[in-house]
Design a protein around this motif. Structure first.
Motif, mmCIF file in Angstrom:
data_model
loop_
_atom_site.group_PDB
_atom_site.id
_atom_site.type_symbol
_atom_site.label_atom_id
_atom_site.label_comp_id
_atom_site.label_asym_id
_atom_site.label_seq_id
_atom_site.Cartn_x
_atom_site.Cartn_y
_atom_site.Cartn_z
ATOM 1 N N LYS A 126 95.181 55.934 82.790
ATOM 2 C CA LYS A 126 96.005 54.740 82.561
ATOM 3 C C LYS A 126 96.782 54.813 81.232
ATOM 4 O O LYS A 126 97.848 54.241 81.119
ATOM 5 N N LYS A 127 96.214 55.477 80.235
ATOM 6 C CA LYS A 127 96.880 55.605 78.934
ATOM 7 C C LYS A 127 96.588 56.981 78.356
ATOM 8 O O LYS A 127 95.598 57.613 78.729
ATOM 9 N N PHE A 128 97.437 57.402 77.432
ATOM 10 C CA PHE A 128 97.156 58.657 76.722
ATOM 11 C C PHE A 128 97.731 58.576 75.317
ATOM 12 O O PHE A 128 98.594 57.749 75.027
ATOM 13 N N GLU A 129 97.223 59.438 74.464
ATOM 14 C CA GLU A 129 97.772 59.584 73.114
ATOM 15 C C GLU A 129 97.971 61.071 72.858
ATOM 16 O O GLU A 129 97.169 61.904 73.304
ATOM 17 N N ILE A 130 99.047 61.393 72.141
ATOM 18 C CA ILE A 130 99.361 62.788 71.817
ATOM 19 C C ILE A 130 98.802 63.105 70.436
ATOM 20 O O ILE A 130 99.022 62.357 69.474
ATOM 21 N N THR A 131 98.073 64.205 70.345
ATOM 22 C CA THR A 131 97.500 64.595 69.053
ATOM 23 C C THR A 131 98.531 65.396 68.255
ATOM 24 O O THR A 131 99.242 66.231 68.818
ATOM 25 N N PRO A 132 98.586 65.195 66.949
ATOM 26 C CA PRO A 132 99.644 65.817 66.136
ATOM 27 C C PRO A 132 99.269 67.190 65.574
ATOM 28 O O PRO A 132 99.716 67.560 64.487
ATOM 29 N N GLU A 133 98.434 67.931 66.292
ATOM 30 C CA GLU A 133 98.062 69.268 65.826
ATOM 31 C C GLU A 133 97.652 70.126 67.017
ATOM 32 O O GLU A 133 97.346 69.625 68.103
ATOM 33 N N VAL A 134 97.625 71.428 66.792
ATOM 34 C CA VAL A 134 97.210 72.384 67.828
ATOM 35 C C VAL A 134 95.690 72.444 67.861
ATOM 36 O O VAL A 134 95.037 72.510 66.813
ATOM 37 N N TRP A 135 95.127 72.402 69.084
ATOM 38 C CA TRP A 135 93.673 72.553 69.225
ATOM 39 C C TRP A 135 93.379 74.047 69.226
ATOM 40 O O TRP A 135 93.904 74.787 70.059
ATOM 41 N N SER A 136 92.537 74.493 68.295
ATOM 42 C CA SER A 136 92.303 75.931 68.162
ATOM 43 C C SER A 136 90.844 76.235 67.856
ATOM 44 O O SER A 136 90.064 75.339 67.529
ATOM 45 N N ILE A 137 90.528 77.532 67.939
ATOM 46 C CA ILE A 137 89.170 77.986 67.602
ATOM 47 C C ILE A 137 88.940 77.801 66.101
ATOM 48 O O ILE A 137 87.912 77.286 65.671
ATOM 49 N N ASP A 138 89.934 78.193 65.321
ATOM 50 C CA ASP A 138 89.789 78.138 63.866
ATOM 51 C C ASP A 138 89.577 76.720 63.354
ATOM 52 O O ASP A 138 88.814 76.494 62.419
ATOM 53 N N SER A 139 90.267 75.756 63.961
ATOM 54 C CA SER A 139 90.151 74.370 63.481
ATOM 55 C C SER A 139 88.962 73.644 64.102
ATOM 56 O O SER A 139 88.712 72.480 63.794
ATOM 57 N N GLY A 140 88.235 74.331 64.988
ATOM 58 C CA GLY A 140 86.998 73.779 65.516
ATOM 59 C C GLY A 140 87.103 73.002 66.812
ATOM 60 O O GLY A 140 86.102 72.503 67.330
ATOM 61 N N HIS A 141 88.321 72.900 67.369
ATOM 62 C CA HIS A 141 88.487 72.181 68.637
ATOM 63 C C HIS A 141 87.871 72.954 69.810
ATOM 64 O O HIS A 141 87.379 72.352 70.769
ATOM 65 N N LEU A 142 87.968 74.292 69.718
ATOM 66 C CA LEU A 142 87.600 75.141 70.848
ATOM 67 C C LEU A 142 86.488 76.117 70.489
ATOM 68 O O LEU A 142 86.336 76.517 69.332
ATOM 69 N N THR A 143 85.728 76.514 71.490
ATOM 70 C CA THR A 143 84.696 77.549 71.315
ATOM 71 C C THR A 143 85.377 78.912 71.303
ATOM 72 O O THR A 143 86.560 79.028 71.641
ATOM 73 N N PRO A 144 84.635 79.960 70.958
ATOM 74 C CA PRO A 144 85.229 81.309 70.987
ATOM 75 C C PRO A 144 85.754 81.711 72.361
ATOM 76 O O PRO A 144 86.627 82.578 72.454
ATOM 77 N N THR A 145 85.226 81.101 73.394
ATOM 78 C CA THR A 145 85.726 81.409 74.753
ATOM 79 C C THR A 145 86.774 80.391 75.202
ATOM 80 O O THR A 145 87.053 80.251 76.388
#
Length: 590
Positions: free
Chosen positions: A549-568
């Motif tokens: 129903k709603k969404f928000e856009i995040t102002p940064e890239v989701w990456s392994i280095d920044s902790g958003h993602l696992t190594p896989t």
């Protein structure tokens, strides 16, 4: 009266101990029609005699599909169960194809429907099922009416056979198969015995604040779900008058008519009630508006058992007289308790409604546990905001090493019908694996902390499988990453990381300028509208309750280095959620 061990024992117990002239009450043609305990049992026996004459044998399955809760459903329930047959309740809102699956998988021989809409869906698939006949509760042209069975059962010559069948039913016998909502493929048929449910009813009774023989309840949550069904048996045990609401949109009107003392709810309903109250508040002006928001602010700080002190309680008494009394009046004026289940309740709502004099007792359970595992009770200091109460008697709760809640007790299901592999996958010895994570505090209160897997429920009790939506949307060139959120909230929503490189190219191609920074892109109305198109396209493939129903856009890239993602490259959901709490608040509490 001998010990209650089977589901059909409850009305007989009521007849012997707390007979009620208004045991079951349904509104027909604008009038509330009362059915006494004696009439309830007499009609159930007539149904049993008729079913025997139709050749129904022990272990046969009979499906019940009703748009609303009503007296006839309960009469059929007892009439079916006491001859050793099984009640197969089906959600009325599922599609005709799902009807076909459940009717065939359960091998149902007869089907009882409430109205023309449900009958229409059954008729679409009846040729592909093993149904011998369909009966309706409403009078519908071209369909046999349920009263024909009452007429057939008037002849009492085979009542002795009914009694023999009753005596043959064991507590361990299968009573019902309840099909879950089928969020991961075909619905699972949860097999529950008489004792699974009966033990759960008996152990839940001490937690429900009923004044025996005096209480009026309003029933509207679907009785095909085990939560409301168990409460119906609890009410029967106490001699309570059960009034069946006409429809969800008539709850307020019905409540004003019957003045219920208690009802069961799901969080989504409370959210709607609260939103409606707050919308009306916006129309107020001056001192009235100021007083309203003062009362709400006071309610948000509410703590049980007078923990806030005498001065707070004094202010609350003023708020109750000036403001909260109107809230209570909108629900009949005599409602003191609501039992909440099916999904997580926002602590804020628990505080505000409790401050308003309508306490919410939150419980926890699953269809597979018949369903009650734990529930709060205001008496005896068994209530704590943010928890689902203390486990009921006979039910053991264990927290596994990974935090998963495991359940052991007489309420744990017999298994999934025709699926021993699935059954084995959720059992370790006598312990059922709930898939939920939780913890037990030093006072013995159970707190749900999340789902072991990503699947979650909204506050309306609907399951959402985020990966299905995420995988579909990630096919868009505009979207790099997406995480669907909404556990315990009123709707699914999403956090989206756009494909910044592609978006920049797309903007240049359009000869428009929005700025080059990630923040500029996230804030751009042009980009938000374009991603909304992608979301709308995706939503068409899913049910209304699943749609974003709603969404928000995040102002940064989701990456392994920044902790958003696992190594896989898998999303760390908890990390992402915590990182964007401000955006989540903006979605749900703007």
């Amino acid at each position: 009266m001998k010990e209650i061990t089977r589901l059909f024992d409850f009305p007989y117990y009521q007849l012997e101990n707390k007979p009620n002239d208004a045991a079951l009450v349904t509104k027909y043609n604008g009038e509330w029609v009362k059915t006494s305990t004696q009439e309830y049992i007499d009609k159930a026996n007539a149904i049993s005699r008729a079913l025997l004459k139709l050749g129904v044998k022990k272990g046969d399955r009979i499906a019940l599909i009703s748009t609303t809760n009503r007296t006839e459903w309960n009469i059929m329930d007892i009439g079916i169960l006491q001859i050793g047959a099984q009640n197969i309740p089906i959600y009325p809102t599922i599609c005709a194809e799902d009807y076909e699956y459940v009717l065939n998988h359960s091998e149902s021989t007869y089907c009882f429907v409430s109205d023309e809409e449900v009958l229409g869906k059954v008729n679409k698939v009846i040729k592909n099922t093993g149904l011998k006949e369909v009966y309706s509760f409403d009078h519908i042209k071209g369909c046999k009416h349920y009263s024909e069975l009452l007429e057939l059962g008037k002849d009492t010559s085979n009542q002795e056979e009914v009694e023999i069948r009753k005596n043959e039913v064991k507590p361990s016998d299968l009573a019902t198969i309840i099909y879950t909502s089928g969020t991961t493929g075909t619905p699972k048929g949860v097999m529950l015995s008489h004792w699974n449910i009966t033990s759960n009813v008996i152990d839940s009774i001490p937690r429900v604040p009923l004044d025996e023989g005096e209480t009026r309840v309003l029933s509207f949550l679907p009785i095909c779900h085990i939560f409301e069904r168990v409460l119906i048996y609890v009410y029967q045990h106490s001699g309570t008058s059960i009034y069946f609401a006409e429809a969800l949109d008539k709850i307020g009107e019905n409540a004003k008519e019957i003045k219920p003392n208690m009802m069961s709810v799901v969080p989504r309903l409370l959210e709607k009630v609260y939103d409606k109250i707050m919308a009306k508040a916006e129309e107020l002006t001056g001192i009235k508006k100021a007083l309203f928001y003062w009362a709400v602010s006071l309610g948000e700080k509410w703590e049980p058992y007078g923990q806030n002190g005498a001065w707070y309680e004094f202010k609350l008494s003023i708020a109750s007289k000036l403001i909260f009394s109107k809230w209570r009046a909108a629900l009949g004026g005599e409602l003191h308790t609501m039992v909440s289940g099916s999904a997580a309740l926002q602590p804020r709502l628990s505080r505000i409604f409790s401050a308003a004099g309508m306490r919410i007792m939150e419980g926890y359970g699953l269809t597979e546990t018949s369903p009650v595992v734990s529930v709060g009770r205001y008496a005896d200091k068994m209530f704590k905001i943010g928890t689902v109460g203390i486990p009921i008697d006979s039910v053991e709760v264990k927290i596994a090493e990974d935090g998963e809640i495991l359940i052991k007790g007489p309420n744990v299901m017999m298994g999934y019908y025709k699926d021993p592999e699935k059954t084995a996958s959720v059992m370790t010895g006598d312990y059922f694996h709930t898939g939920d994570k939780g913890e037990i505090d030093p006072d013995g209160f159970l707190k749900i902390t999340g789902r072991k897997k990503e699947m979650f429920k909204t506050s309306g009790g609907k399951y959402i499988i985020p990966t299905l939506l995420e995988n579909d949307l990630k096919q868009s060139r505009f979207i790099e990453q997406i995480m669907v959120i909404g556990e315990g909230e009123k709707m699914p929503a999403a956090l989206i990381q756009p494909n910044f490189d592609f978006v920049k190219e797309w903007i240049e191609h359009k000869h428009q300028s929005i700025g080059n920074s990630f923040q500029d892109i996230a804030n751009s109305e042009i980009i938000q509208k374009r991603i909304q198109k992608e979301v709308d396209k995706c939503n068409q493939k899913f049910g209304k309750w699943e749609q974003i129903k709603k969404f928000e856009i995040t102002p940064e890239v989701w990456s392994i280095d920044s902790g958003h993602l696992t190594p896989t490259m898998k999303m760390k959901r908890a990390v992402i959620k915590n990182r964007y709490l401000d955006l989540i608040e903006k979605i749900y509490r703007p």
